[in-house]
Scaffold this motif. Structure first.
Motif, PDB file in Angstrom:
ATOM      1  N   ASP A   1       0.810  -1.221   0.000  1.00  0.00           N
ATOM      2  CA  ASP A   1       0.000   0.000   0.000  1.00  0.00           C
ATOM      3  C   ASP A   1       0.842   1.269   0.000  1.00  0.00           C
ATOM      4  O   ASP A   1       0.438   2.279  -0.563  1.00  0.00           O
ATOM      5  CB  ASP A   1      -0.950   0.025   1.198  1.00  0.00           C
ATOM      6  CG  ASP A   1      -2.115  -0.923   1.016  1.00  0.00           C
ATOM      7  OD1 ASP A   1      -2.330  -1.392  -0.118  1.00  0.00           O
ATOM      8  OD2 ASP A   1      -2.803  -1.194   2.015  1.00  0.00           O
ATOM      9  N   LYS A   2       2.004   1.231   0.633  1.00  0.00           N
ATOM     10  CA  LYS A   2       2.825   2.440   0.744  1.00  0.00           C
ATOM     11  C   LYS A   2       3.866   2.545  -0.363  1.00  0.00           C
ATOM     12  O   LYS A   2       4.598   3.521  -0.415  1.00  0.00           O
ATOM     13  CB  LYS A   2       3.519   2.457   2.096  1.00  0.00           C
ATOM     14  CG  LYS A   2       2.547   2.589   3.250  1.00  0.00           C
ATOM     15  CD  LYS A   2       3.255   2.666   4.559  1.00  0.00           C
ATOM     16  CE  LYS A   2       2.258   2.782   5.687  1.00  0.00           C
ATOM     17  NZ  LYS A   2       2.906   2.883   6.978  1.00  0.00           N
ATOM     18  N   VAL A   3       3.948   1.561  -1.256  1.00  0.00           N
ATOM     19  CA  VAL A   3       4.952   1.574  -2.316  1.00  0.00           C
ATOM     20  C   VAL A   3       4.416   2.351  -3.512  1.00  0.00           C
ATOM     21  O   VAL A   3       3.304   2.117  -3.980  1.00  0.00           O
ATOM     22  CB  VAL A   3       5.319   0.134  -2.738  1.00  0.00           C
ATOM     23  CG1 VAL A   3       6.303   0.147  -3.888  1.00  0.00           C
ATOM     24  CG2 VAL A   3       5.870  -0.637  -1.563  1.00  0.00           C
ATOM     25  N   ALA A   4       5.221   3.279  -4.006  1.00  0.00           N
ATOM     26  CA  ALA A   4       4.842   4.058  -5.181  1.00  0.00           C
ATOM     27  C   ALA A   4       5.985   3.990  -6.193  1.00  0.00           C
ATOM     28  O   ALA A   4       7.157   3.942  -5.825  1.00  0.00           O
ATOM     29  CB  ALA A   4       4.566   5.502  -4.805  1.00  0.00           C
TER      30      ALA A   4
ATOM     31  N   GLY B   1       6.592  10.382 -14.751  1.00  0.00           N
ATOM     32  CA  GLY B   1       6.936  11.578 -14.001  1.00  0.00           C
ATOM     33  C   GLY B   1       6.126  11.837 -12.755  1.00  0.00           C
ATOM     34  O   GLY B   1       6.359  12.825 -12.076  1.00  0.00           O
ATOM     35  N   SER B   2       5.174  10.988 -12.440  1.00  0.00           N
ATOM     36  CA  SER B   2       4.410  11.202 -11.202  1.00  0.00           C
ATOM     37  C   SER B   2       4.399   9.910 -10.385  1.00  0.00           C
ATOM     38  O   SER B   2       4.301   8.823 -10.940  1.00  0.00           O
ATOM     39  CB  SER B   2       2.971  11.614 -11.520  1.00  0.00           C
ATOM     40  OG  SER B   2       2.288  10.579 -12.166  1.00  0.00           O
ATOM     41  N   PRO B   3       4.543  10.040  -9.069  1.00  0.00           N
ATOM     42  CA  PRO B   3       4.512   8.841  -8.227  1.00  0.00           C
ATOM     43  C   PRO B   3       3.116   8.215  -8.222  1.00  0.00           C
ATOM     44  O   PRO B   3       2.122   8.881  -7.969  1.00  0.00           O
ATOM     45  CB  PRO B   3       4.903   9.349  -6.832  1.00  0.00           C
ATOM     46  CG  PRO B   3       4.685  10.817  -6.886  1.00  0.00           C
ATOM     47  CD  PRO B   3       4.764  11.247  -8.313  1.00  0.00           C
ATOM     48  N   THR B   4       3.058   6.939  -8.529  1.00  0.00           N
ATOM     49  CA  THR B   4       1.790   6.227  -8.622  1.00  0.00           C
ATOM     50  C   THR B   4       1.823   5.025  -7.687  1.00  0.00           C
ATOM     51  O   THR B   4       2.784   4.257  -7.707  1.00  0.00           O
ATOM     52  CB  THR B   4       1.569   5.743 -10.067  1.00  0.00           C
ATOM     53  OG1 THR B   4       1.682   6.851 -10.950  1.00  0.00           O
ATOM     54  CG2 THR B   4       0.211   5.101 -10.227  1.00  0.00           C
TER      55      THR B   4
END
Length: 51
Positions: free
Chosen positions: A37-40, A45-48
């Motif tokens: 859940d906390k992994v992006a 170019g955007s953290p997903t």
């Protein structure tokens, strides 16, 4: 419920909900999808989030 304790009960309820969410991420011997859940990842170019 008394009106003087209502704000404290709401804060305590929010604290308990947060604790339950945090404890769900603990690995206890079995695979648990909540650990992701906390992994992006960086996606165009955007953290997903992975979930």
């Amino acid at each position: 419920m008394s009106s003087t304790t209502k704000p404290y009960e709401e804060k305590m309820s929010a604290s308990v909900n947060h604790l339950v969410h945090e404890l769900a991420a603990i690995r206890a011997g079995r695979a648990n999808p909540a650990i992701l859940d906390k992994v992006a990842v960086d996606y165009y170019g955007s953290p997903t989030p992975i979930n």
